[in-house]
Structure formats: C-alpha cells, structure tokens
Design a protein around this motif. Structure first.
Motif, PDB file in Angstrom:
ATOM      1  N   SER A 204       0.832  -1.204   0.000  1.00  0.00           N
ATOM      2  CA  SER A 204       0.000   0.000   0.000  1.00  0.00           C
ATOM      3  C   SER A 204       0.870   1.259   0.000  1.00  0.00           C
ATOM      4  CB  SER A 204      -0.931   0.004   1.215  1.00  0.00           C
ATOM      5  OG  SER A 204      -1.844  -1.080   1.154  1.00  0.00           O
ATOM      6  N   ILE A 205       2.027   1.204   0.660  1.00  0.00           N
ATOM      7  CA  ILE A 205       2.982   2.306   0.620  1.00  0.00           C
ATOM      8  C   ILE A 205       3.690   2.350  -0.734  1.00  0.00           C
ATOM      9  CG2 ILE A 205       5.088   3.257   1.659  1.00  0.00           C
ATOM     10  CD1 ILE A 205       4.242   1.850   4.284  1.00  0.00           C
ATOM     11  N   TYR A 206       4.087   1.190  -1.211  1.00  0.00           N
ATOM     12  CA  TYR A 206       4.870   1.049  -2.436  1.00  0.00           C
ATOM     13  C   TYR A 206       4.228   1.757  -3.619  1.00  0.00           C
ATOM     14  CZ  TYR A 206       7.226  -1.662  -6.217  1.00  0.00           C
ATOM     15  OH  TYR A 206       7.925  -2.070  -7.328  1.00  0.00           O
TER      16      TYR A 206
ATOM     17  N   HIS B   7       2.179   4.231  -3.763  1.00  0.00           N
ATOM     18  CA  HIS B   7       2.161   5.691  -3.635  1.00  0.00           C
ATOM     19  C   HIS B   7       3.557   6.291  -3.591  1.00  0.00           C
ATOM     20  CE1 HIS B   7      -2.154   6.467  -3.159  1.00  0.00           C
ATOM     21  NE2 HIS B   7      -2.194   5.248  -2.642  1.00  0.00           N
ATOM     22  N   ASN B   8       4.571   5.471  -3.334  1.00  0.00           N
ATOM     23  CA  ASN B   8       5.959   5.948  -3.343  1.00  0.00           C
ATOM     24  C   ASN B   8       6.474   6.225  -4.743  1.00  0.00           C
ATOM     25  OD1 ASN B   8       7.568   4.144  -0.566  1.00  0.00           O
ATOM     26  ND2 ASN B   8       6.554   6.127  -0.603  1.00  0.00           N
TER      27      ASN B   8
ATOM     28  N   THR C 232       8.772   3.540  11.258  1.00  0.00           N
ATOM     29  CA  THR C 232       7.707   3.770  10.288  1.00  0.00           C
ATOM     30  C   THR C 232       8.281   3.813   8.879  1.00  0.00           C
ATOM     31  OG1 THR C 232       6.442   5.078  11.893  1.00  0.00           O
ATOM     32  CG2 THR C 232       5.877   5.353   9.578  1.00  0.00           C
TER      33      THR C 232
ATOM     34  N   ILE D  46       8.785   4.849   5.185  1.00  0.00           N
ATOM     35  CA  ILE D  46       8.355   6.000   4.387  1.00  0.00           C
ATOM     36  C   ILE D  46       8.733   5.852   2.914  1.00  0.00           C
ATOM     37  CG2 ILE D  46       8.408   7.543   6.389  1.00  0.00           C
ATOM     38  CD1 ILE D  46      11.005   8.738   5.284  1.00  0.00           C
TER      39      ILE D  46
ATOM     40  N   ASP E  61       5.649  12.338  -1.931  1.00  0.00           N
ATOM     41  CA  ASP E  61       4.970  11.354  -1.085  1.00  0.00           C
ATOM     42  C   ASP E  61       5.860  10.944   0.087  1.00  0.00           C
ATOM     43  OD1 ASP E  61       2.706   9.292  -0.749  1.00  0.00           O
ATOM     44  OD2 ASP E  61       4.499   8.027  -0.764  1.00  0.00           O
TER      45      ASP E  61
ATOM     46  N   ARG F  18       5.152  11.472   4.176  1.00  0.00           N
ATOM     47  CA  ARG F  18       5.216  10.373   5.142  1.00  0.00           C
ATOM     48  C   ARG F  18       6.228  10.671   6.247  1.00  0.00           C
ATOM     49  NH1 ARG F  18       2.453   5.999   3.200  1.00  0.00           N
ATOM     50  NH2 ARG F  18       1.834   6.194   1.010  1.00  0.00           N
TER      51      ARG F  18
END
Length: 213
Positions: free
Chosen positions: A77-79, A81-82, A159, A161, A194, A198
């Motif tokens: 889910s992070i990947y 948007h990164n 966390t 980022i 992004d 984060r």
C-alpha cells in the motif's frame, strides 16, 4: 465482512513505464497484493474460529500468517504511492522537500551515501524481501532496513516512508534475474513528495513508541 481491502492504484498500469512495465504492475497489484489482502482476512477468520472453539493447536502458524500477509498488504500500500511517472532525482529544498533532504543528509552523511545503502540493502536481500527507508522514533533519525519476506528483521516502532520491493514478482518479467538493475531503475520513479509527506507525518507522531506509561 472483510477487514482489509485492496486499494486502487493511484495511476494506470502504464504510468511507470519504461521503468516498470504495465504487465508487471497489473500482475503485481491485481494478483500478488490482492493475495496478501485475502490472506490477512482469511487468517483473521481462522483466528476467530480458533477462539470460538478454543482450539489452539495451529496458533503459531496462524500468527505467522497474519504477520506475513498483513505486512505484505501494508508495504504494498505504501509502495504504489511511493512511485510516480514524474519522479526521480533527489529531494531538494527547491521542490518543497527540504526537510526530508536535510534529514537524509544528517542520517546518512549525503544523499549519495543513502542511495548506495538502500540500493545495496534492497538488492542483496536473500530470497524475498524489501529495502526500506524508515523513520525511527527513539532516535528521531532515518534508518535503512532490510526486510526479509514482509515482516522479518525490522526495528520495532520504525515507520516505513520509502519501500523498494525486491521480491521476484516485482521485476522478473522485465528484468529477469537482474535484481540490482531493477533497484537502480527504481530511483527514476521515486515520488519524493509522497516520501516527504510520510516523513513529516511520522515525525509529528508523539505516540509512535510508548517506552513508559
């Protein structure tokens, strides 16, 4: 009812070409990421059944499965948007991400040093895993983590980022067994806006790591 759902991609399948082909994006998101979402939901149901029946013989495997699938869902889910088709380069104050640039320089000595460390961490994962830039709240600095599978070998409380997926399904159709070529190419699609958002969000959290009540 499912607890976790597959997020939509923030762009179309071809948005990251030629760095990542549309075929890989479609397969990676629609099949692999979806499988982690389903795995997390299925495992929660199995744990609920174990509680209801008080049958705990499979508890070790179920807890491991939950960590694996849930961590896979979170990292993917992070990947997505990164990355952006308009990304790349390095974070600069002129682009409004000066705080992130300063934090990288302070934590790693230079952007070049950071890039080299994250590239090596991602490219040398044994088997399946990730290279991750994370905010570590105990020190207030940025660290690079090398994550095995989705959940192993991480500092508690940090966390993520910026995440580089080093599983074969992320690159093999296009890059074959040249993982390092894929990681090198990834730098051209990093969305520093992004990553900076984060970083600011992680830094502003005062309850990220509760060391004492």
């Amino acid at each position: 009812m499912s607890v976790y759902t597959l997020p939509e991609l923030p762009y179309d399948y071809s948005a990251l070409a030629p760095v990542i082909s549309p075929e890989i994006i479609e397969l990676h998101h629609d099949k692999h990421h979806a499988a982690y979402v389903k795995g997390a939901n299925d495992t929660l149901e199995q744990l609920a059944e174990a509680r209801d029946k008080e049958t705990w013989g499979s508890i070790n495997g179920l807890e491991k499965n939950l960590a694996f699938h849930l961590s896979g869902h979170i990292l993917h889910s992070i990947y997505w948007h990164n990355m952006t088709g308009d990304g790349g380069g390095e974070p600069l104050a002129a682009d409004g991400v000066g705080d992130l640039a300063d934090a990288i320089a302070e934590s790693f000595g230079s952007f070049a040093g950071f890039r080299a460390q994250l590239t090596k961490a991602a490219a040398t994962t044994q088997g399946s895993g990730w290279g991750v830039l994370a905010y570590e709240p105990l020190s207030g600095r940025l660290i690079v983590e090398q994550i095995y599978d989705h959940q192993g070998n991480v500092g508690q409380g940090s966390t993520p980022i910026l995440v580089f997926d080093a599983w074969e399904h992320a690159f093999y159709l296009q890059y074959k067994n040249q993982k390092v070529d894929f990681i090198d190419a990834m730098w051209a699609v990093v969305d520093w806006q992004d990553v900076a958002r984060r970083y600011e969000a992680a830094k502003s959290r005062t309850d990220a790591l509760l060391l004492a009540p």
